[in-house]
Design a protein around this motif. Structure first.
Motif, short mmCIF file in Angstrom:
data_model
loop_
_atom_site.label_atom_id
_atom_site.label_comp_id
_atom_site.label_asym_id
_atom_site.label_seq_id
_atom_site.Cartn_x
_atom_site.Cartn_y
_atom_site.Cartn_z
N UNK A 1 0.81 -1.21 0.00
CA UNK A 1 0.00 0.00 0.00
C UNK A 1 0.85 1.26 0.00
N UNK A 2 0.22 2.39 -0.35
CA UNK A 2 0.93 3.66 -0.34
C UNK A 2 1.06 4.19 1.09
N UNK A 3 1.82 5.26 1.24
CA UNK A 3 2.08 5.84 2.56
C UNK A 3 1.39 7.19 2.75
N UNK A 4 0.45 7.50 1.88
CA UNK A 4 -0.31 8.75 2.05
C UNK A 4 -1.23 8.61 3.26
N UNK A 5 -1.15 9.56 4.17
CA UNK A 5 -1.92 9.48 5.42
C UNK A 5 -3.30 10.11 5.19
N UNK A 6 -4.22 9.28 4.71
CA UNK A 6 -5.56 9.77 4.37
C UNK A 6 -6.65 9.03 5.12
N UNK A 7 -6.30 8.15 6.04
CA UNK A 7 -7.30 7.38 6.77
C UNK A 7 -7.88 8.24 7.89
N UNK A 8 -9.20 8.38 7.92
CA UNK A 8 -9.83 9.25 8.90
C UNK A 8 -10.07 8.63 10.25
N UNK A 9 -9.94 7.29 10.36
CA UNK A 9 -10.24 6.62 11.63
C UNK A 9 -9.29 7.08 12.72
N UNK A 10 -7.99 7.19 12.40
CA UNK A 10 -7.00 7.56 13.40
C UNK A 10 -6.50 8.99 13.19
N UNK A 11 -7.38 9.84 12.74
CA UNK A 11 -6.98 11.20 12.38
C UNK A 11 -6.38 11.96 13.55
N UNK A 12 -6.91 11.74 14.75
CA UNK A 12 -6.45 12.51 15.90
C UNK A 12 -5.63 11.65 16.86
N UNK A 13 -5.10 10.52 16.38
CA UNK A 13 -4.31 9.66 17.23
C UNK A 13 -2.89 9.55 16.70
N UNK A 14 -2.11 8.67 17.31
CA UNK A 14 -0.70 8.58 16.97
C UNK A 14 -0.41 8.07 15.59
N UNK A 15 -1.38 7.40 14.96
CA UNK A 15 -1.14 6.87 13.62
C UNK A 15 -1.09 7.97 12.56
#
Length: 266
Positions: A173-187
């Motif tokens: 998978x790519x490394x673009x940080x677009x996942x909204x589930x962990x938006x405000x966490x350490x991920x």
């Protein structure tokens, strides 16, 4: 495959109703009255739907992925996410498999979609026999599409995020940080990838199935009796196409009709 399905499904989009406040859709002349709306953020439940006209994207759910020249390119970093074009995941899978795709199909999709929507606003009248033929051809194209994607996924790896619907066609998978589930966490929005299946690239969009012996408007009291079907299949069946027997169990074709007394009591 997908181009044929899209073209034929656009002819049948008049049978599609979309909820204004949740992703649910209903395929049929009259929308159901079941209280199953959960709102945008799933903070409510058991509310009646407010229906509006649906479109092609409600039936054939668009799934996009980053377009790469080949699957052996370096991983896409977060700061490179705007350097790569987003294309339909099925087209990207076919491209990685070696299919020759017209350049306009990848880079002029907005113009093609606008033209398709303009055609849908003024559909040409069709006879019932013609509509049945369109439905059958759409159903055949849908089955060929899913079968083809299933075969390609056995050879060409694709990934899907476990926490959202993001799809990537490639070895990793790519490394673009677009996942909204962990938006405000350490991920920090990083995706958690797993192997993708055909339903990730070609979602079925399950809807309620209206059988010939069901009432004209589906209601809450018959919820345990009604069947389900993929939206494309239900759309085609509504105009007379014959679905594959593999859907009979899901559609409850030979199931009982809801008791009339219950519907009258409500």
């Amino acid at each position: 495959f997908s181009l044929k399905a899209s073209r034929y499904s656009s002819e049948l989009s008049l049978y599609n109703h979309a909820s204004r406040f949740c992703p649910e859709i209903h395929v049929g002349a009259m929308a159901h009255q079941m209280k199953s709306c959960h709102g945008f953020k799933r903070m409510i439940k058991d509310r009646p739907h407010q229906w509006g006209p649906g479109g092609l994207n409600n039936i054939l759910v668009p799934v996009e992925a980053f377009h790469q020249e080949n699957m052996f390119q370096d991983e896409i970093r977060h700061d490179q996410r705007f350097d790569f074009t987003r294309v339909p995941a099925v087209l990207e899978l076919c491209h990685q498999a070696g299919a020759e795709l017209p350049e306009g199909l990848l880079y002029r999709r907005d113009e093609l979609c606008t033209a398709a929507e303009a055609n849908n606003q003024n559909p040409a009248p069709l006879l019932s026999s013609e509509l049945r033929l369109v439905g059958q051809r759409t159903l055949e194209a849908w089955e060929r599409l899913r079968l083809g994607v299933t075969k390609l996924l056995l050879v060409y790896p694709s990934k899907v995020c476990e926490n959202c619907s993001e799809v990537h066609v490639g070895i990793s998978g790519h490394k673009a940080r677009m996942c909204g589930v962990f938006k405000f966490e350490g991920w920090r929005g990083k995706h958690k990838w797993k192997k993708a299946g055909v339903d990730d690239l070609v979602p079925q969009k399950i809807v309620w199935h209206q059988r010939p012996h069901d009432p004209p408007i589906l209601v809450d009291s018959g919820r345990d009796y009604y069947g389900h079907a993929p939206a494309v299949v239900e759309l085609c069946v509504q105009v007379g196409a014959r679905a594959s027997p593999k859907y009979n169990c899901m559609m409850k074709e030979h199931g009982l009709a809801p008791p009339v007394q219950r519907d009258q009591a409500t």
